[in-house]
Design a protein around this motif. Structure first.
Motif, PDB file in Angstrom:
ATOM      1  N   ALA A   1       0.638  -1.420  -0.806  1.00 20.15           N
ATOM      2  CA  ALA A   1       0.088  -0.291   0.154  1.00 20.15           C
ATOM      3  C   ALA A   1       1.037   0.971   0.202  1.00 20.15           C
ATOM      4  O   ALA A   1       2.195   1.413   0.546  1.00 20.15           O
ATOM      5  N   GLY A   2       0.726   2.273  -0.356  1.00 24.71           N
ATOM      6  CA  GLY A   2       1.165   3.513  -0.906  1.00 24.71           C
ATOM      7  C   GLY A   2       0.866   4.355  -1.269  1.00 24.71           C
ATOM      8  O   GLY A   2      -0.875   4.405  -1.394  1.00 24.71           O
ATOM      9  N   PHE A   3       1.222   5.855  -0.399  1.00 26.27           N
ATOM     10  CA  PHE A   3       0.171   6.707  -1.277  1.00 26.27           C
ATOM     11  C   PHE A   3       1.275   8.028  -2.082  1.00 26.27           C
ATOM     12  O   PHE A   3       2.694   8.156  -1.939  1.00 26.27           O
ATOM     13  N   THR A   4       0.504   8.957  -2.737  1.00 27.81           N
ATOM     14  CA  THR A   4       1.808   9.994  -3.316  1.00 27.81           C
ATOM     15  C   THR A   4       0.885  11.367  -3.236  1.00 27.81           C
ATOM     16  O   THR A   4       0.074  11.728  -3.258  1.00 27.81           O
ATOM     17  N   VAL A   5       1.688  12.222  -2.561  1.00 30.72           N
ATOM     18  CA  VAL A   5       2.087  13.555  -2.254  1.00 30.72           C
ATOM     19  C   VAL A   5       2.155  14.341  -3.460  1.00 30.72           C
ATOM     20  O   VAL A   5       3.639  14.472  -3.901  1.00 30.72           O
ATOM     21  N   LYS A   6       1.070  15.321  -4.050  1.00 29.07           N
ATOM     22  CA  LYS A   6       1.739  16.505  -5.057  1.00 29.07           C
ATOM     23  C   LYS A   6       0.537  18.002  -4.699  1.00 29.07           C
ATOM     24  O   LYS A   6      -0.146  17.678  -4.469  1.00 29.07           O
ATOM     25  N   ALA A   7       2.068  18.892  -3.865  1.00 30.78           N
ATOM     26  CA  ALA A   7       1.186  19.966  -3.985  1.00 30.78           C
ATOM     27  C   ALA A   7       1.697  20.970  -4.835  1.00 30.78           C
ATOM     28  O   ALA A   7       2.405  21.202  -6.604  1.00 30.78           O
ATOM     29  N   ILE A   8       0.910  22.100  -5.442  1.00 28.87           N
ATOM     30  CA  ILE A   8       0.778  22.345  -6.978  1.00 28.87           C
ATOM     31  C   ILE A   8       1.009  23.987  -6.119  1.00 28.87           C
ATOM     32  O   ILE A   8      -0.428  24.672  -5.986  1.00 28.87           O
TER      33      ILE A   8
END
Length: 314
Positions: free
Chosen positions: A300-307
């Protein structure tokens, strides 16, 4: 003529006169209707009770979870849930219809053509042990009517599979996980699980002393090299010798070469301050679950993207 058709026609005969009465018990809004017939024009809606499975049983005084799917080409207007028992003798003129569950009417706004509705029905104060009928009656926008029924034994244990779904696929050569819950105020004496079809198995649990609620968790090894349908049935016996069951649940045994084709379920829940600074933490909880007969969660995992909307970079 199918068994379901016979049940619906049998239900309609006494219910035509009791639908208006059932409406008076309903809880979800105004229920002013008096159907003159079953089809007033166009095509009648379809309705099918999905829970509980037939034949069902419940202890006296227990509420019951009723779920039904209804569809219509012009739109479903409403659906009425209820439960009644038939007493007396028609030939002697002593027959009567007795409410065993407080009925509920669910009305829809707009054009609802395909929906599944679930409600809990409260038991009435009647304490007689007897056979009864649960019903779901669907009405469309044109006044057409259709119904589905499920036979229910009042006074028997409530039995429920916790890990199986009808139509589920299981792989040959693996274990079939079986978790069953049975409840009755008279106590559960024994619980039997039967598997029949492409392969056969029988598991019997006895309880001494008896318990009001039991949950059994077991597994059956599916033989290798077989395919086809199996039916799984769970039957419990209470302290008075009255049975209750869940199933049969139909499963499809597939070759191990097919593999696990059902994707896992996943959800994510981030927690942070409303306004974040560069060194503020963000907590992310990822929850995943796989089909009970599947291959399990491997990662399991996740991705963080800040724009940045101001600078156009990330």
């Amino acid at each position: 003529m199918s068994q379901g058709t016979r049940d619906r026609r049998r239900l309609f005969s006494p219910l035509v006169g009791t639908v208006a009465l059932a409406a008076l018990w309903a809880c979800d809004g105004q229920n002013m209707f008096a159907p003159d017939g079953f089809v007033s024009g166009g095509i009648a809606p379809s309705v099918q009770i999905e829970q509980p499975r037939e034949p069902a049983a419940r202890p006296i005084g227990d509420s019951i979870f009723l779920s039904a799917r209804t569809t219509d080409d012009t739109g479903v207007d409403s659906i009425l849930f209820g439960g009644v028992a038939y007493r007396g003798d028609v030939s002697l003129g002593t027959d009567t219809v007795v409410a065993r569950y407080v009925s509920k009417m669910v009305r829809f706004g707009g054009s609802v053509r395909d929906t599944t509705v679930s409600r809990y029905l409260l038991a009435t104060e009647d304490t007689l042990r007897e056979n009864s009928v649960l019903f779901a009656i669907a009405f469309d926008k044109q006044g057409n009517i259709a119904a589905d029924t499920v036979a229910l034994t009042i006074g028997g244990p409530r039995v429920q599979f916790l890990t199986l779904e009808d139509g589920q696929q299981v792989q040959a050569g693996l274990s079939l996980n079986l978790q069953v819950e049975a409840t009755d105020s008279e106590g559960i004496v024994e619980l039997e699980i039967l598997v029949d079809g492409a392969f056969q198995s029988r598991i019997l649990f006895s309880f001494n002393p008896v318990m009001d609620t039991v949950v059994v968790d077991t597994a059956v090894v599916i033989p290798t090299g077989i395919t086809g349908d199996v039916n799984v049935l769970a039957t419990a016996l209470n302290g008075l010798g009255v049975p209750g069951q869940d199933g049969p649940v139909r499963l499809r045994v597939v070759s191990a070469e097919v593999g696990d084709v059902i994707p896992p379920r996943v959800s994510v829940k981030p927690t942070s301050n409303e306004r974040l600074e560069l060194d503020d933490p963000v907590t992310v909880v990822v929850s995943g679950s796989d089909d009970t007969q599947g291959s399990g969660i491997s990662r399991a995992g996740f991705t963080v993207k800040a724009i940045s909307t101001a600078r156009g970079d990330t």
